[in-house]
Design a protein around this motif. Structure first.
Motif, PDB file in Angstrom:
ATOM      1  N   VAL A   1     -44.191 -94.401 118.764  1.00 33.22           N
ATOM      2  CA  VAL A   1     -42.613 -94.257 118.423  1.00 33.22           C
ATOM      3  C   VAL A   1     -42.329 -92.953 118.074  1.00 33.22           C
ATOM      4  O   VAL A   1     -42.900 -92.438 116.951  1.00 33.22           O
ATOM      5  CB  VAL A   1     -42.083 -95.468 117.440  1.00 33.22           C
ATOM      6  N   LEU A   2     -41.383 -92.412 118.880  1.00 27.18           N
ATOM      7  CA  LEU A   2     -40.923 -91.065 118.781  1.00 27.18           C
ATOM      8  C   LEU A   2     -39.842 -91.044 117.512  1.00 27.18           C
ATOM      9  O   LEU A   2     -38.776 -91.755 117.278  1.00 27.18           O
ATOM     10  CB  LEU A   2     -40.442 -90.528 120.132  1.00 27.18           C
ATOM     11  N   GLN A   3     -40.030 -89.805 116.639  1.00 27.45           N
ATOM     12  CA  GLN A   3     -39.000 -89.490 115.923  1.00 27.45           C
ATOM     13  C   GLN A   3     -38.364 -88.248 116.272  1.00 27.45           C
ATOM     14  O   GLN A   3     -39.261 -87.082 116.548  1.00 27.45           O
ATOM     15  CB  GLN A   3     -39.544 -89.247 114.483  1.00 27.45           C
ATOM     16  N   LEU A   4     -36.987 -87.971 116.220  1.00 26.03           N
ATOM     17  CA  LEU A   4     -36.743 -86.729 116.670  1.00 26.03           C
ATOM     18  C   LEU A   4     -37.030 -85.347 116.083  1.00 26.03           C
ATOM     19  O   LEU A   4     -37.213 -84.433 116.122  1.00 26.03           O
ATOM     20  CB  LEU A   4     -34.988 -86.745 116.444  1.00 26.03           C
ATOM     21  N   ALA A   5     -37.292 -85.712 114.581  1.00 26.76           N
ATOM     22  CA  ALA A   5     -37.890 -84.550 113.580  1.00 26.76           C
ATOM     23  C   ALA A   5     -39.050 -84.155 114.039  1.00 26.76           C
ATOM     24  O   ALA A   5     -39.463 -82.921 113.883  1.00 26.76           O
ATOM     25  CB  ALA A   5     -37.768 -85.231 112.116  1.00 26.76           C
ATOM     26  N   GLU A   6     -40.030 -85.010 114.806  1.00 23.97           N
ATOM     27  CA  GLU A   6     -41.209 -84.697 115.121  1.00 23.97           C
ATOM     28  C   GLU A   6     -41.152 -83.581 116.562  1.00 23.97           C
ATOM     29  O   GLU A   6     -41.915 -82.571 116.860  1.00 23.97           O
ATOM     30  CB  GLU A   6     -42.108 -85.962 115.544  1.00 23.97           C
ATOM     31  N   LEU A   7     -40.031 -83.519 117.128  1.00 21.82           N
ATOM     32  CA  LEU A   7     -39.898 -82.975 118.534  1.00 21.82           C
ATOM     33  C   LEU A   7     -39.190 -81.521 117.997  1.00 21.82           C
ATOM     34  O   LEU A   7     -39.242 -80.573 118.973  1.00 21.82           O
ATOM     35  CB  LEU A   7     -38.861 -83.688 119.255  1.00 21.82           C
ATOM     36  N   ARG A   8     -38.658 -81.338 116.904  1.00 21.95           N
ATOM     37  CA  ARG A   8     -37.978 -80.156 116.556  1.00 21.95           C
ATOM     38  C   ARG A   8     -38.763 -78.940 116.631  1.00 21.95           C
ATOM     39  O   ARG A   8     -38.310 -77.840 117.445  1.00 21.95           O
ATOM     40  CB  ARG A   8     -37.479 -80.337 115.072  1.00 21.95           C
ATOM     41  N   ASP A   9     -40.017 -78.788 116.345  1.00 23.95           N
ATOM     42  CA  ASP A   9     -40.830 -77.605 116.140  1.00 23.95           C
ATOM     43  C   ASP A   9     -41.088 -77.463 117.809  1.00 23.95           C
ATOM     44  O   ASP A   9     -41.153 -76.175 118.182  1.00 23.95           O
ATOM     45  CB  ASP A   9     -42.044 -77.658 115.341  1.00 23.95           C
ATOM     46  N   ILE A  10     -41.419 -78.339 118.445  1.00 26.90           N
ATOM     47  CA  ILE A  10     -41.735 -78.133 119.953  1.00 26.90           C
ATOM     48  C   ILE A  10     -40.581 -77.568 120.650  1.00 26.90           C
ATOM     49  O   ILE A  10     -40.869 -76.814 121.470  1.00 26.90           O
ATOM     50  CB  ILE A  10     -41.907 -79.647 120.631  1.00 26.90           C
ATOM     51  N   LEU A  11     -39.409 -78.057 120.484  1.00 27.86           N
ATOM     52  CA  LEU A  11     -38.174 -77.707 121.181  1.00 27.86           C
ATOM     53  C   LEU A  11     -37.897 -76.373 120.961  1.00 27.86           C
ATOM     54  O   LEU A  11     -37.452 -75.274 121.754  1.00 27.86           O
ATOM     55  CB  LEU A  11     -36.777 -78.563 120.833  1.00 27.86           C
ATOM     56  N   ILE A  12     -38.195 -75.751 119.542  1.00 27.47           N
ATOM     57  CA  ILE A  12     -37.769 -74.408 119.061  1.00 27.47           C
ATOM     58  C   ILE A  12     -38.712 -73.601 119.787  1.00 27.47           C
ATOM     59  O   ILE A  12     -38.477 -72.329 120.330  1.00 27.47           O
ATOM     60  CB  ILE A  12     -37.914 -74.321 117.561  1.00 27.47           C
ATOM     61  N   ARG A  13     -40.223 -73.808 119.975  1.00 23.96           N
ATOM     62  CA  ARG A  13     -41.065 -73.000 120.643  1.00 23.96           C
ATOM     63  C   ARG A  13     -40.657 -72.843 122.075  1.00 23.96           C
ATOM     64  O   ARG A  13     -40.823 -71.713 122.503  1.00 23.96           O
ATOM     65  CB  ARG A  13     -42.442 -73.527 120.532  1.00 23.96           C
ATOM     66  N   GLN A  14     -40.115 -74.066 122.658  1.00 21.49           N
ATOM     67  CA  GLN A  14     -39.658 -73.878 124.005  1.00 21.49           C
ATOM     68  C   GLN A  14     -38.837 -72.828 124.144  1.00 21.49           C
ATOM     69  O   GLN A  14     -38.595 -72.040 125.081  1.00 21.49           O
ATOM     70  CB  GLN A  14     -39.369 -75.254 124.484  1.00 21.49           C
ATOM     71  N   GLU A  15     -37.641 -72.794 123.267  1.00 24.81           N
ATOM     72  CA  GLU A  15     -36.535 -71.829 123.501  1.00 24.81           C
ATOM     73  C   GLU A  15     -37.000 -70.446 123.375  1.00 24.81           C
ATOM     74  O   GLU A  15     -36.521 -69.587 124.304  1.00 24.81           O
ATOM     75  CB  GLU A  15     -35.776 -72.037 122.087  1.00 24.81           C
ATOM     76  N   GLU A  16     -38.059 -70.263 122.612  1.00 30.70           N
ATOM     77  CA  GLU A  16     -38.598 -68.843 122.460  1.00 30.70           C
ATOM     78  C   GLU A  16     -39.206 -68.285 123.641  1.00 30.70           C
ATOM     79  O   GLU A  16     -39.347 -67.314 124.162  1.00 30.70           O
ATOM     80  CB  GLU A  16     -39.442 -68.628 121.002  1.00 30.70           C
ATOM     81  N   THR A  17     -39.896 -69.248 124.385  1.00 29.09           N
ATOM     82  CA  THR A  17     -40.872 -69.130 125.473  1.00 29.09           C
ATOM     83  C   THR A  17     -39.657 -68.908 126.649  1.00 29.09           C
ATOM     84  O   THR A  17     -40.039 -67.941 127.461  1.00 29.09           O
ATOM     85  CB  THR A  17     -41.709 -70.432 125.836  1.00 29.09           C
ATOM     86  N   ILE A  18     -38.829 -69.666 126.684  1.00 27.37           N
ATOM     87  CA  ILE A  18     -37.808 -69.476 127.854  1.00 27.37           C
ATOM     88  C   ILE A  18     -37.215 -67.906 127.531  1.00 27.37           C
ATOM     89  O   ILE A  18     -37.010 -66.985 128.598  1.00 27.37           O
ATOM     90  CB  ILE A  18     -36.582 -70.264 127.766  1.00 27.37           C
ATOM     91  N   ILE A  19     -36.820 -67.373 126.335  1.00 33.43           N
ATOM     92  CA  ILE A  19     -36.142 -66.170 126.065  1.00 33.43           C
ATOM     93  C   ILE A  19     -36.948 -64.906 126.513  1.00 33.43           C
ATOM     94  O   ILE A  19     -36.556 -64.049 127.141  1.00 33.43           O
ATOM     95  CB  ILE A  19     -35.720 -65.975 124.627  1.00 33.43           C
TER      96      ILE A  19
END
Length: 539
Positions: free
Chosen positions: A12-30
């Motif tokens: 069962v996924l929690q949004l809080a668990e995804l936050r760090d992953i999404l932030i790292r992906q932002e930096e990779t794109i930039i």
């Protein structure tokens, strides 16, 4: 422990668990966009025929298509695209991985959503012209620019398709409301429920700050005009493309969220494996909504689909009453983390079909199909040329395109390829059956009339195997099959694939497994399921 009883449940996924992953992906794109911005636009890279490329399976490829596809082929060998968070741009070109397949936890529902073609088109047409603003427009750095393009596209794809994980987390937090919208196919309502304007504004503010910080040299003399890529460009890209595409993925995923289980089978369409998949799914009492059938080129691809959560079940032909065990398929079952949850026995019935009303000059089929229908063919078509093909379904496909040709295949193939049936049940024997195992990530439920599959390694001591068999006998457990196989972990050593009557949750089976531990080096449960007599009837 030595005993491996595979029983997996979805996480069962929690949004809080995804936050760090999404932030790292932002930096990779930039950072990837900054790297791409140092090269010219180089439009020849993206034009079919703009640069000469070697011959490829791609239709009218650009240089980027060729370059990117070759990179994906290498990554596929290292099993990159079996991961649930990876999505290839050229799936039709990928080879089978050389590394052993991994058993990924089921975090999102199995699906095949892939927006990469749309992502690539938007990147080339809309994003790149905003990133590559400086002259000259062509610096001939085609290889370097393409390499940077691949990095950007992979980062964009990962971030956008991660919307599946976000959608699953949001569904888990509010299943009643989402289920109501899904059942009514309310895409607009789902989009509205998914959208949080305040969160999106915070995201854009964070992107602006990162792009401003990472996008220029750090020093006292720098100014706002020194940005490698203007921060507004990256913010606009997120606002206009990444956020909308991510929400499109989320809506597509949610619209499939309540569908029935997806099933992978050995293709092409019209095979006996597809027939088993269709009939078996109809008998699933828990099935609701649409069930997706996924044709695979070979049996190894079926295992890949289930292990990487792109299908829930896989249909594996394992044994024929006339020709015996299919050992390559058995080896895949032995060496995979998947388990068997059901079995189906399919009577093999062949029909003769053709779009030609008369004057049959050739008859196509798989070699076994021709062999198993010899009596009929010799009696009715003694002078007609018999031609073996790679499968009965491929034979049906060929017959659908040619005049004066008939095919020996299943009645399903006649339906799929719109071929009139000339004669039915033309096989030489009525007792020909094929046994299919249904593999998944969970064992079957106990029915009172069950079978269990397991692999065991016996200690290198005289009488170890005999001791194991004696325990089965003492517990009045009927051994139905035993096969030796090479143990990859030990040179010139063998394990045993064992099938017996009973369920792994039965008291006498539990006691047996406990007792044989002293004679074995490992015990792996490879399945426990209702026997063919107790399974839903298929005929």
């Amino acid at each position: 422990g030595k005993l491996n009883n595979s029983k997996r449940v979805p996480m069962v996924l929690q949004l809080a668990e995804l936050r760090d992953i999404l932030i790292r992906q932002e930096e990779t794109i930039i950072f990837a966009l900054i790297e791409r911005g140092q090269f010219a636009l180089n439009t020849k890279i993206y034009e079919p025929g703009g640069l000469e490329v070697p011959k490829t399976n791609l239709a009218d490829p650009s240089f980027l298509d060729f370059f990117f596809c070759e990179i994906e082929k290498v990554h596929a060998l290292c099993r990159r695209y079996t991961s649930p968070d990876e999505h290839p741009f050229y799936p039709e070109c990928l080879p089978t991985p050389v590394l052993p397949l991994l058993n990924y936890s089921q975090v999102v529902n199995p699906n095949t959503i892939n927006l990469n073609e749309k992502i690539k088109r938007i990147y080339i047409d809309k994003i790149l012209p905003r990133v590559c603003l400086d002259d000259p427009k062509d610096d001939q750095q085609y290889g370097s620019a393409s390499n940077a393009d691949v990095a950007v596209l992979q980062a964009l794809s990962k971030r956008i398709h991660y919307g599946k994980f976000v959608a699953e987390a949001k569904f888990s937090a509010n299943p009643e409301k989402y289920s109501e919208l899904i059942r009514s196919a309310d895409s607009f309502g789902l989009m509205t429920l998914l959208t949080d304007a305040a969160v999106e504004e915070k995201l854009l503010d964070r992107i602006r700050l990162k792009a401003s910080t990472y996008g220029k040299e750090i020093g006292p003399s720098t100014s706002d005009s020194d940005y490698k890529v203007p921060p507004d460009v990256i913010v606009e890209m997120y606002r206009d493309f990444i956020i909308p595409l991510t929400k499109e993925v989320q809506v597509l995923y949610l619209l499939q969220r309540l569908d029935g289980p997806s099933v992978a089978y050995l293709g092409p369409n019209g095979t006996f494996s597809q027939q088993v998949a269709q009939l078996w799914v109809k008998n699933l009492t828990s099935t609701s909504g649409r069930t997706e059938m996924k044709s695979c080129q070979d049996v190894k691809e079926i295992f890949t689909m289930v292990l990487s959560n792109k299908a829930v079940y896989g249909v594996i032909p394992i044994e024929n009453s006339q020709t015996g065990i299919i050992y390559p398929h058995l080896n895949l079952i032995i060496n995979s983390d998947l388990v068997t949850c059901s079995e189906v026995y399919l009577p093999i019935r062949f029909s003769l079909m053709s779009k030609s009303k008369g004057n049959i000059k050739k008859i196509y089929s798989h070699a076994q199909g021709l062999e198993q229908c010899q009596r009929f063919l010799r009696s009715h078509y003694p002078t007609v040329e018999l031609i073996a093909t790679s499968s009965t379904s491929n034979a049906a496909s060929m017959a659908a395109q040619e005049e004066g040709v008939a095919v020996v295949a299943s009645s399903l193939a006649a339906e799929v390829y719109d071929l009139p049936i000339i004669a039915s049940n033309i096989q030489d024997t009525e007792t020909n059956k094929t046994r299919f195992l249904i593999v998944s990530k969970h064992i079957g439920e106990s029915s009172g009339d069950d079978k269990t599959l397991m692999t065991v390694g016996t200690k290198n001591v005289a009488g170890s195997l005999s001791s194991v068999l004696n325990v089965l006998s003492k517990q009045k457990i009927n051994l139905t099959s035993i096969e030796s196989y090479p143990d990859r972990a030990r040179d010139f050593a063998y394990g045993f694939f064992v099938e017996f009557q009973g369920h792994v949750n039965d008291a006498n089976v539990k006691e047996t497994l406990k007792e044989i531990e002293s004679f074995t080096t490992f015990i792996n449960i490879k399945g426990s399921f209702p026997s063919g007599n107790a399974s839903p009837k298929v005929d």
